[in-house]
Scaffold this active site. Sequence first.
Site, PDB file in Angstrom:
ATOM      1  N   LYS A   1     111.727 -52.398  88.983  1.00  0.00           N
ATOM      2  CA  LYS A   1     111.264 -51.262  90.046  1.00  0.00           C
ATOM      3  C   LYS A   1     111.462 -50.101  89.642  1.00  0.00           C
ATOM      4  O   LYS A   1     112.055 -49.971  88.288  1.00  0.00           O
ATOM      5  CB  LYS A   1     112.720 -51.306  90.570  1.00  0.00           C
ATOM      6  CG  LYS A   1     112.027 -52.546  92.390  1.00  0.00           C
ATOM      7  CD  LYS A   1     112.985 -52.943  92.699  1.00  0.00           C
ATOM      8  CE  LYS A   1     114.903 -52.551  92.418  1.00  0.00           C
ATOM      9  NZ  LYS A   1     115.557 -52.456  94.013  1.00  0.00           N
TER      10      LYS A   1
ATOM     11  N   HIS B   1     106.123 -60.502 100.457  1.00  0.00           N
ATOM     12  CA  HIS B   1     105.022 -59.620 101.692  1.00  0.00           C
ATOM     13  C   HIS B   1     104.509 -59.244 102.531  1.00  0.00           C
ATOM     14  O   HIS B   1     104.528 -60.422 103.130  1.00  0.00           O
ATOM     15  CB  HIS B   1     103.797 -60.961 100.638  1.00  0.00           C
ATOM     16  CG  HIS B   1     103.306 -61.093  99.740  1.00  0.00           C
ATOM     17  ND1 HIS B   1     102.386 -59.850  98.536  1.00  0.00           N
ATOM     18  CD2 HIS B   1     104.150 -61.852  98.921  1.00  0.00           C
ATOM     19  CE1 HIS B   1     102.113 -60.115  97.583  1.00  0.00           C
ATOM     20  NE2 HIS B   1     103.147 -61.519  97.254  1.00  0.00           N
TER      21      HIS B   1
ATOM     22  N   ARG C   1      89.817 -56.760 100.192  1.00  0.00           N
ATOM     23  CA  ARG C   1      88.914 -57.823  99.026  1.00  0.00           C
ATOM     24  C   ARG C   1      88.381 -58.390  99.932  1.00  0.00           C
ATOM     25  O   ARG C   1      88.292 -59.495 101.383  1.00  0.00           O
ATOM     26  CB  ARG C   1      90.280 -58.611  98.545  1.00  0.00           C
ATOM     27  CG  ARG C   1      89.320 -59.052  97.267  1.00  0.00           C
ATOM     28  CD  ARG C   1      90.131 -60.050  95.769  1.00  0.00           C
ATOM     29  NE  ARG C   1      89.437 -60.755  94.919  1.00  0.00           N
ATOM     30  CZ  ARG C   1      90.412 -60.992  93.881  1.00  0.00           C
ATOM     31  NH1 ARG C   1      91.655 -61.507  93.816  1.00  0.00           N
ATOM     32  NH2 ARG C   1      89.464 -61.487  92.885  1.00  0.00           N
TER      33      ARG C   1
ATOM     34  N   TRP D   1     110.948 -56.091  96.966  1.00  0.00           N
ATOM     35  CA  TRP D   1     110.926 -56.756  98.673  1.00  0.00           C
ATOM     36  C   TRP D   1     111.908 -56.472  99.486  1.00  0.00           C
ATOM     37  O   TRP D   1     112.659 -57.407 100.303  1.00  0.00           O
ATOM     38  CB  TRP D   1     111.018 -58.301  98.946  1.00  0.00           C
ATOM     39  CG  TRP D   1     109.180 -58.138  96.875  1.00  0.00           C
ATOM     40  CD1 TRP D   1     109.369 -58.931  96.179  1.00  0.00           C
ATOM     41  CD2 TRP D   1     108.000 -58.473  98.045  1.00  0.00           C
ATOM     42  NE1 TRP D   1     108.278 -59.282  95.490  1.00  0.00           N
ATOM     43  CE2 TRP D   1     107.299 -58.559  96.371  1.00  0.00           C
ATOM     44  CE3 TRP D   1     107.861 -57.622  98.896  1.00  0.00           C
ATOM     45  CZ2 TRP D   1     105.650 -58.716  96.190  1.00  0.00           C
ATOM     46  CZ3 TRP D   1     105.539 -57.126  98.394  1.00  0.00           C
ATOM     47  CH2 TRP D   1     105.308 -57.868  97.317  1.00  0.00           C
TER      48      TRP D   1
ATOM     49  N   THR E   1      98.038 -54.521  91.015  1.00  0.00           N
ATOM     50  CA  THR E   1      97.812 -53.449  90.032  1.00  0.00           C
ATOM     51  C   THR E   1      97.788 -52.086  90.912  1.00  0.00           C
ATOM     52  O   THR E   1      98.357 -50.722  90.645  1.00  0.00           O
ATOM     53  CB  THR E   1      96.264 -53.368  89.766  1.00  0.00           C
ATOM     54  OG1 THR E   1      95.811 -54.814  88.859  1.00  0.00           O
ATOM     55  CG2 THR E   1      95.434 -52.173  88.823  1.00  0.00           C
TER      56      THR E   1
END
Length: 417
Positions: free
Chosen positions: A132, A158, A191, A153, A109
């Site tokens: 993209k 990640h 988080r 990526w 998000t």
Amino acid sequence: MDDRSSKLILVPILAVLFVMIGYQYICPAGSNSCHFKTGEKLRGVSLLSTPYQDNDDFYRDQDLEDDSPPKLPSKFNFTERDLDRHVEFNMKGDDVIVFLHIQKTGGTTFGRHLVRNIRLEQPCDCKPGQKKCTCHRPGKEESWLFSRFSTGWSCGLHADWTELTNCVPVIMDKKEAQRNKRNFYYITMLRDPVSRYLSEWKHVQRGDELPTCYSGDDWSGVTLTEFMNCASNLANNRQVRMLADLSLVGCYNLSSMNESQRNHILLSSAMSNLKNMAFYGLTEFQRKTQYLFERTFSLRFIAAFTQINSTRAANVDLSEPVRRRIEELNFLDVQLYEYAKDLFLQRFQFTRQREHQEVRLKRREERRWLREQREQSWPWPPKRRAGGNRGGRGFDKGTEADFPTTTEDYTSQVARW
């Protein structure tokens, strides 16, 4: 009509004219900074030059305070340097924002906000059906953003802090002919560890990766108990591992040192890297995250962030023993998040207080400017000292109070945000 009566009529007329003239200085024709509606009080008269005083500014004090926990003293000795994160980000120069995306922290998000929701001279080009977007500097074929939704990526799926800091400069040098040294500003989202862990379990439960402790083609249908019992589960303490310099502990070579020493180094490194990043946000504080990002980079979002609490993780009914077990498995992440939350809220309070001080200073300057303008345009000689000419037609001691004057401070009605 005698002179005294003429002056009594003239003073309010001049006062009105003065306010009208002053308003033209403050809100010239065509200005969007002043708002008037039928039956509405004056809201936007301001001389403030801050770039955040827009007529569509959706920030209000209450909005930012609604999601705040009770103010508590900091457990960590943060310095002013730790709290002040404003950077002179040069969109047209050689500066690059690098987004470190940690799984299940709301990074998808936030990443979309970066490419679709920032008010830019040259907005990112996001074509329908393409994952993209092209985020070029104004007038240049160079990217100012390194993220999943702009460069893909490029450093691996990640990529963590260790991978990104080694990979990003090399990748960007290959893609662009760059002679000047770039300035990289790293940002990320964190988080609450329990919520993040549950969210990752829900994600892999739909089918993703295959740890050595689970039989099957992937993790489809894995139970929470099986997920927690997997010793090789990379979800454990993922946030610390993603933010730490893994080269300090031999990367994933667990035999390089004992576990206690390894954990201490990882946590310390993650805390240090997080503190020194240009910016990080917290999933649980969307409005404050938006506020601090805008003040850090002097960039504005078009639409307000939305706080969404009805996530898959929030719908999991946890018993207290299970919650404690998750916290034990993520004990490093729990400590990191406690540190991150403290620093985040301290930065928010520091930035808000400084902003309020600047507003008060500008209001004081406005009042002084109005006072000087009033004194310069006053048509009568200065008041005579008490005791002089008491019987004449000049001003006596009580005359000043008899004359109506403009005393309302219009700057006190500047719209707060």
